[in-house]
Motif scaffolding. Structure first.
Motif, PDB file in Angstrom:
ATOM      1  N   LEU A   3       0.842  -1.195   0.000  1.00 14.27           N
ATOM      2  CA  LEU A   3       0.000   0.000   0.000  1.00 14.27           C
ATOM      3  C   LEU A   3       0.875   1.242   0.000  1.00 14.27           C
ATOM      4  O   LEU A   3       1.881   1.298   0.703  1.00 14.27           O
ATOM      5  CB  LEU A   3      -0.855   0.044   1.266  1.00 14.27           C
ATOM      6  N   THR A   4       0.505   2.225  -0.762  1.00 11.31           N
ATOM      7  CA  THR A   4       1.199   3.518  -0.686  1.00 11.31           C
ATOM      8  C   THR A   4       0.640   4.279   0.519  1.00 11.31           C
ATOM      9  O   THR A   4      -0.416   3.933   1.055  1.00 11.31           O
ATOM     10  CB  THR A   4       0.980   4.348  -1.963  1.00 11.31           C
ATOM     11  N   LEU A   5       1.358   5.324   0.928  1.00 14.06           N
ATOM     12  CA  LEU A   5       0.875   6.127   2.048  1.00 14.06           C
ATOM     13  C   LEU A   5      -0.459   6.797   1.715  1.00 14.06           C
ATOM     14  O   LEU A   5      -1.313   6.932   2.592  1.00 14.06           O
ATOM     15  CB  LEU A   5       1.910   7.182   2.443  1.00 14.06           C
ATOM     16  N   ASN A   6      -0.637   7.200   0.463  1.00 15.47           N
ATOM     17  CA  ASN A   6      -1.915   7.802   0.061  1.00 15.47           C
ATOM     18  C   ASN A   6      -3.058   6.794   0.168  1.00 15.47           C
ATOM     19  O   ASN A   6      -4.145   7.128   0.641  1.00 15.47           O
ATOM     20  CB  ASN A   6      -1.832   8.356  -1.364  1.00 15.47           C
ATOM     21  N   ASP A   7      -2.801   5.555  -0.283  1.00 10.95           N
ATOM     22  CA  ASP A   7      -3.824   4.512  -0.184  1.00 10.95           C
ATOM     23  C   ASP A   7      -4.170   4.231   1.281  1.00 10.95           C
ATOM     24  O   ASP A   7      -5.342   4.099   1.635  1.00 10.95           O
ATOM     25  CB  ASP A   7      -3.357   3.217  -0.850  1.00 10.95           C
ATOM     26  N   LEU A   8      -3.141   4.132   2.103  1.00  5.64           N
ATOM     27  CA  LEU A   8      -3.352   3.877   3.525  1.00  5.64           C
ATOM     28  C   LEU A   8      -4.150   5.014   4.159  1.00  5.64           C
ATOM     29  O   LEU A   8      -5.109   4.780   4.910  1.00  5.64           O
ATOM     30  CB  LEU A   8      -2.014   3.704   4.243  1.00  5.64           C
ATOM     31  N   SER A   9      -3.775   6.242   3.854  1.00 10.91           N
ATOM     32  CA  SER A   9      -4.464   7.411   4.402  1.00 10.91           C
ATOM     33  C   SER A   9      -5.931   7.429   3.977  1.00 10.91           C
ATOM     34  O   SER A   9      -6.824   7.710   4.788  1.00 10.91           O
ATOM     35  CB  SER A   9      -3.750   8.682   3.958  1.00 10.91           C
ATOM     36  N   GLU A  10      -6.204   7.098   2.711  1.00  4.25           N
ATOM     37  CA  GLU A  10      -7.588   7.051   2.223  1.00  4.25           C
ATOM     38  C   GLU A  10      -8.392   5.966   2.920  1.00  4.25           C
ATOM     39  O   GLU A  10      -9.545   6.177   3.298  1.00  4.25           O
ATOM     40  CB  GLU A  10      -7.607   6.822   0.715  1.00  4.25           C
ATOM     41  N   ARG A  11      -7.784   4.795   3.119  1.00  2.00           N
ATOM     42  CA  ARG A  11      -8.487   3.713   3.812  1.00  2.00           C
ATOM     43  C   ARG A  11      -8.784   4.089   5.262  1.00  2.00           C
ATOM     44  O   ARG A  11      -9.867   3.815   5.777  1.00  2.00           O
ATOM     45  CB  ARG A  11      -7.668   2.423   3.770  1.00  2.00           C
ATOM     46  N   LEU A  12      -7.807   4.712   5.916  1.00  2.00           N
ATOM     47  CA  LEU A  12      -8.022   5.138   7.302  1.00  2.00           C
ATOM     48  C   LEU A  12      -9.146   6.164   7.377  1.00  2.00           C
ATOM     49  O   LEU A  12      -9.980   6.118   8.282  1.00  2.00           O
ATOM     50  CB  LEU A  12      -6.736   5.704   7.901  1.00  2.00           C
ATOM     51  N   ASP A  13      -9.162   7.118   6.424  1.00  2.00           N
ATOM     52  CA  ASP A  13     -10.227   8.123   6.401  1.00  2.00           C
ATOM     53  C   ASP A  13     -11.594   7.474   6.216  1.00  2.00           C
ATOM     54  O   ASP A  13     -12.559   7.832   6.892  1.00  2.00           O
ATOM     55  CB  ASP A  13      -9.989   9.121   5.270  1.00  2.00           C
ATOM     56  N   ARG A  14     -11.650   6.529   5.306  1.00  2.00           N
ATOM     57  CA  ARG A  14     -12.925   5.884   4.987  1.00  2.00           C
ATOM     58  C   ARG A  14     -13.437   5.025   6.138  1.00  2.00           C
ATOM     59  O   ARG A  14     -14.627   5.037   6.460  1.00  2.00           O
ATOM     60  CB  ARG A  14     -12.755   5.028   3.726  1.00  2.00           C
ATOM     61  N   LEU A  15     -12.524   4.297   6.794  1.00  2.00           N
ATOM     62  CA  LEU A  15     -12.940   3.322   7.806  1.00  2.00           C
ATOM     63  C   LEU A  15     -12.969   3.889   9.225  1.00  2.00           C
ATOM     64  O   LEU A  15     -13.848   3.542  10.011  1.00  2.00           O
ATOM     65  CB  LEU A  15     -12.006   2.109   7.762  1.00  2.00           C
ATOM     66  N   LEU A  16     -11.989   4.726   9.555  1.00  2.00           N
ATOM     67  CA  LEU A  16     -11.846   5.180  10.944  1.00  2.00           C
ATOM     68  C   LEU A  16     -11.591   6.678  11.060  1.00  2.00           C
ATOM     69  O   LEU A  16     -11.098   7.148  12.084  1.00  2.00           O
ATOM     70  CB  LEU A  16     -10.669   4.424  11.598  1.00  2.00           C
ATOM     71  N   GLY A  17     -11.902   7.424  10.017  1.00  2.00           N
ATOM     72  CA  GLY A  17     -11.552   8.831   9.950  1.00  2.00           C
ATOM     73  C   GLY A  17     -12.078   9.681  11.086  1.00  2.00           C
ATOM     74  O   GLY A  17     -11.432  10.633  11.521  1.00  2.00           O
ATOM     75  N   LEU A  87       1.788  -6.991   7.464  1.00  2.00           N
ATOM     76  CA  LEU A  87       2.563  -7.882   6.604  1.00  2.00           C
ATOM     77  C   LEU A  87       1.845  -8.104   5.274  1.00  2.00           C
ATOM     78  O   LEU A  87       2.475  -8.201   4.230  1.00  2.00           O
ATOM     79  CB  LEU A  87       2.795  -9.222   7.307  1.00  2.00           C
ATOM     80  N   HIS A  88       0.537  -8.153   5.336  1.00  2.94           N
ATOM     81  CA  HIS A  88      -0.266  -8.389   4.129  1.00  2.94           C
ATOM     82  C   HIS A  88      -0.109  -7.241   3.129  1.00  2.94           C
ATOM     83  O   HIS A  88       0.020  -7.464   1.928  1.00  2.94           O
ATOM     84  CB  HIS A  88      -1.731  -8.570   4.517  1.00  2.94           C
ATOM     85  N   HIS A  89      -0.125  -5.999   3.622  1.00  2.00           N
ATOM     86  CA  HIS A  89      -0.039  -4.829   2.750  1.00  2.00           C
ATOM     87  C   HIS A  89       1.364  -4.221   2.695  1.00  2.00           C
ATOM     88  O   HIS A  89       1.581  -3.250   1.973  1.00  2.00           O
ATOM     89  CB  HIS A  89      -1.027  -3.750   3.205  1.00  2.00           C
ATOM     90  N   ASN A  90       2.294  -4.775   3.482  1.00  7.30           N
ATOM     91  CA  ASN A  90       3.679  -4.314   3.506  1.00  7.30           C
ATOM     92  C   ASN A  90       3.760  -2.799   3.756  1.00  7.30           C
ATOM     93  O   ASN A  90       4.363  -2.049   2.996  1.00  7.30           O
ATOM     94  CB  ASN A  90       4.404  -4.673   2.207  1.00  7.30           C
ATOM     95  N   VAL A  91       3.131  -2.368   4.855  1.00  7.29           N
ATOM     96  CA  VAL A  91       3.124  -0.944   5.200  1.00  7.29           C
ATOM     97  C   VAL A  91       3.168  -0.797   6.728  1.00  7.29           C
ATOM     98  O   VAL A  91       2.676  -1.660   7.457  1.00  7.29           O
ATOM     99  CB  VAL A  91       1.876  -0.238   4.598  1.00  7.29           C
ATOM    100  N   ARG A  92       3.790   0.286   7.163  1.00  9.48           N
ATOM    101  CA  ARG A  92       3.881   0.584   8.594  1.00  9.48           C
ATOM    102  C   ARG A  92       2.975   1.755   8.938  1.00  9.48           C
ATOM    103  O   ARG A  92       2.676   2.594   8.095  1.00  9.48           O
ATOM    104  CB  ARG A  92       5.314   0.949   8.981  1.00  9.48           C
TER     105      ARG A  92
END
Length: 199
Positions: A3-17, A87-92
């Motif tokens: 996941l890119t940081l933009n993708d992660l940020s968008e998912r966080l906004d959508r799910l837990l924003g 580990l699944h999305h390889n992002v911290r």
């Protein structure tokens, strides 16, 4: 798939924003802040939700913000920072939450989500005095059981409160007041006159 940081940020906004109070993107890593009341549920959602899957808690550390920024800090004193890895999305992801009470810092334990939090929370308790409610065995881990205070707090004296030594006459370890004279050591730098000249 990473996941890119933009993708992660968008998912966080959508799910837990609605639970995120602040976000910081720095050094190719995303840090989000969450209120203490929301932190436990928020962290569980990061672990369990299929679009996020932060399966691993890499680290958990306490922070004392007293005198941070040369005394310019006017926020809460104690925070806990959770370093997570998907580990699944390889992002911290870093999650920071501030303890609501500076005099008695308390947060909910996340040992039920990540068992590895056990020793990390004990370390934050021992060194900073942060209490984790619901922890299965919250006790000191690095200092002695009779240790007074929390040595990573900014107001802890540099020479400590007491010192311990083995007394051969009593054949046991004893505690006594600190016998070291307080002093300030300023390093002296000695350089040649031509130091750093490029000829």
């Amino acid at each position: 798939m990473r996941l890119t940081l933009n993708d992660l940020s968008e998912r966080l906004d959508r799910l837990l924003g609605e639970q995120i109070t602040r976000r910081i993107e720095r050094l190719d890593e995303l840090t989000v802040e969450v209120a203490a009341a929301d932190a436990h549920a928020f962290l569980h959602s990061l672990r369990e939700h299929g679009d996020l899957r932060f399966e691993q808690l890499i680290d958990l550390c306490g922070v004392d913000y007293r005198e941070y920024g040369g005394g310019a800090w006017d926020g809460r004193r104690f925070a806990v920072v959770y370093h997570l890895l998907s580990l699944h999305h390889n992002v911290r992801l870093c999650v920071r939450t501030f303890c609501p009470d500076d005099d008695f810092p308390v947060l909910a334990s996340v040992c039920d989500a990540w068992p590895s939090a056990n020793w990390y929370e004990r370390e934050a308790f021992d060194l900073f005095g942060i209490v984790f409610e619901g922890h299965p065995d919250l006790r000191r881990i690095l200092t002695d059981y009779g240790f007074v205070g929390h040595p990573f707090r900014k107001d802890f004296p540099l020479s400590g409160e007491v010192e311990m030594r083995y007394d051969p006459e009593q054949r046991r370890v004893i505690y006594q007041p600190v016998s070291i004279e307080p002093r300030e050591v300023t390093p002296r730098i000695v350089r040649d006159d031509a130091y750093g000249d490029v000829s």
